[in-house]
Scaffold this active site. Structure first.
Site, short mmCIF file in Angstrom:
data_model
loop_
_atom_site.label_atom_id
_atom_site.label_comp_id
_atom_site.label_asym_id
_atom_site.label_seq_id
_atom_site.Cartn_x
_atom_site.Cartn_y
_atom_site.Cartn_z
N THR A 70 -16.73 29.86 26.77
CA THR A 70 -16.21 28.52 27.03
C THR A 70 -15.54 27.94 25.78
O THR A 70 -14.44 27.39 25.86
CB THR A 70 -17.36 27.59 27.50
OG1 THR A 70 -17.95 28.18 28.66
CG2 THR A 70 -16.86 26.21 27.81
N GLY A 198 -20.61 37.30 24.30
CA GLY A 198 -21.64 38.32 24.10
C GLY A 198 -22.55 38.57 25.29
O GLY A 198 -22.87 39.71 25.60
N THR A 235 -22.24 26.74 9.65
CA THR A 235 -22.96 27.92 9.16
C THR A 235 -22.98 28.99 10.25
O THR A 235 -23.32 28.71 11.40
CB THR A 235 -24.40 27.52 8.75
OG1 THR A 235 -24.29 26.53 7.72
CG2 THR A 235 -25.18 28.71 8.23
N CYS A 323 -21.64 28.90 37.40
CA CYS A 323 -21.23 27.62 36.85
C CYS A 323 -20.94 26.60 37.93
O CYS A 323 -20.80 25.42 37.65
CB CYS A 323 -20.00 27.80 35.96
SG CYS A 323 -20.17 29.20 34.88
C1 LIG Z 1 -18.95 33.47 31.88
C2 LIG Z 1 -17.51 33.20 31.79
C3 LIG Z 1 -17.00 32.24 30.90
C4 LIG Z 1 -17.89 31.39 30.05
O1 LIG Z 1 -18.51 32.10 29.01
P1 LIG Z 1 -19.80 31.47 28.30
O2 LIG Z 1 -20.05 32.39 27.15
O3 LIG Z 1 -20.89 31.50 29.30
O4 LIG Z 1 -19.44 30.11 27.84
C5 LIG Z 1 -15.63 32.06 30.84
N1 LIG Z 1 -14.80 32.79 31.60
C6 LIG Z 1 -15.25 33.72 32.47
C7 LIG Z 1 -14.25 34.51 33.28
C8 LIG Z 1 -16.60 33.95 32.60
O5 LIG Z 1 -17.05 34.86 33.47
#
Ligand SMILES: *Cc1c(COP(=O)(O)O)cnc(C)c1O
Length: 378
Positions: A70, A198, A235, A323
């Site tokens: 994100t 990650g 940091t 989400c």
């Molecule tokens: C999970 C996801 C995100 C968000 O990643 P986070 O590390 O959870 O903030 C953004 N884009 C896609 C396509 C995702 O599947």
């Protein structure tokens, strides 16, 4: 428990946790400190950056660590918009992006950006001709996801990159679902900016990275100290960064073998669902599809009800996107792919990993089949 929600998040592998552990209580120095303990952390950061860069054909100084997908998406879009104001305010993206992109675009529209949201066909694929036609003299950025989290469709990234390159437009891709699962070569694919996270490839949560091509001038995102070459202050999350690098290394080393297994399991699951459950509609592209990704709409049921019943049988699945849980409306991705609203409400996503067994898949199909029948009978 049968875990079939790897698109929402993955298990942090024990060897990844093991690599991280010393950086909590043993090598806890601040990477910015000059004494030995600090330089130990600094060394770990340098190695992690090189490891990640190596997996996508980038240079170490093109990798910026962030707090996840994100944040990387927010940074790429907001900074590209800010940095290119003298050229224009037009951005091209798609209707099926993750909310990290779509809600950032909405915010940028409030700031004066003009945004074109490309359509997708019934398989969730964008149309390259429509993309070309959408380009204007004031277009500054094209942002198209590498692979979709809800329906698994893989977009023609290399061709999009070529088009962006020909027009001198920045190209960003949200590769959060693709990284560690599909090969990525930033130069060959003409990618200027790339987001990854990650926890989508067996690394820890709360750490990701943004690749920024060295020729791209991108404004800083978090202001403060000089960490991440002054562009993303704070940091460094050394244990997290060591963890994401360990996960990245492992994911890239065994990618072919692992994804071959996942594709075989995926196709088995799709085939069984299509033959055994009536009125099951596969969503997303049949072949240009993420290795472990299975998604269906079942006519006449509510996806949420099926998920609760699956959970009672120990099966973790999703209706599309973790989400959007709590959001009662049907998925924006399915609507964009032309799935009628009523049918879109019956969506179920099963995303497997090579850690799943065939026996688990069989149990999932049997459970799902019974649940769909029961819900339709009500
Ligand atoms: C999970 C996801 C995100 C968000 O990643 P986070 O590390 O959870 O903030 C953004 N884009 C896609 C396509 C995702 O599947």
């Amino acid at each position: 428990m049968i875990y079939l929600d790897n698109a929402a998040t993955t298990r942090t592998l024990p060897e990844v946790v093991e690599a991280m552990l010393p950086y909590f209580s043993e090598y806890y120095g601040n990477a910015g400190s000059i004494y030995g303990l600090g330089s130990r952390s600094k060394k770990a950061l340098i190695m992690a950056r090189e490891t990640i860069a190596g997996t996508i054909g980038a240079q170490a100084n093109e990798i910026y660590f962030t707090a996840g997908g994100t944040e990387s998406d927010n940074w790429a879009l907001k900074a590209a918009y800010e940095s290119c104001q003298n050229k224009g305010r037009h951005i091209i993206t798609t209707k099926i992006e993750h909310h990290a992109i779509l809600h950032t675009c909405k915010y940028l529209e409030e700031c004066g950006a003009r945004i074109t949201y490309l359509d997708v066909d019934k398989d969730g694929m964008i149309d390259l001709e429509q993309l070309k036609k959408a380009i204007r003299p004031d277009t500054i950025l094209i942002s198209v996801m590498y692979a979709n989290n809800e329906i698994g469709t893989i977009e023609p990234i290399e061709k999009i990159g070529e088009i962006a390159d020909e027009h001198g437009i920045l190209f960003h891709t949200d590769a959060v679902q693709a990284y560690g699962h599909l090969p990525i070569a930033v130069e060959k694919m003409h990618i200027d900016l790339l987001s990854a996270s990650g926890h989508k490839f067996n690394g820890p949560k709360g750490v990701g990275f943004l690749y920024v091509n060295r020729k791209t001038k991108l404004s800083p995102f978090v202001h403060g100290g000089r960490q991440e070459r002054g562009r993303r202050a704070g940091t460094e999350n050394v244990p997290g960064i060591v963890g994401i690098a360990a996960a990245a290394e492992r994911a890239s080393l065994c990618m072919e073998e692992r994804t071959t297994t996942e594709c075989r399991m995926r196709d088995y699951l799709i085939d069984r669902i299509e033959t055994e459950i009536p009125e099951a509609r596969l969503t997303g592209h049949r072949t240009m599809r993420l290795p472990g990704h299975v998604s269906f709409c079942f006519e006449g049921i509510q996806g949420e009800s099926a998920l609760i019943m699956l959970d009672m049988q120990g099966i973790c699945a999703s209706s599309g996107s973790a989400c959007t849980t709590g959001d009662p409306g049907p998925s924006h991705v399915l609507l964009a792919a032309g799935v009628p609203e009523e049918i879109a409400r019956g969506s179920i996503r099963l995303t497997l990993s090579a850690e799943n067994t065939m026996e688990e898949l069989d149990m999932a199909v049997e459970a799902l089949s019974g649940i769909v029948e029961k819900l339709r009978g009500i």
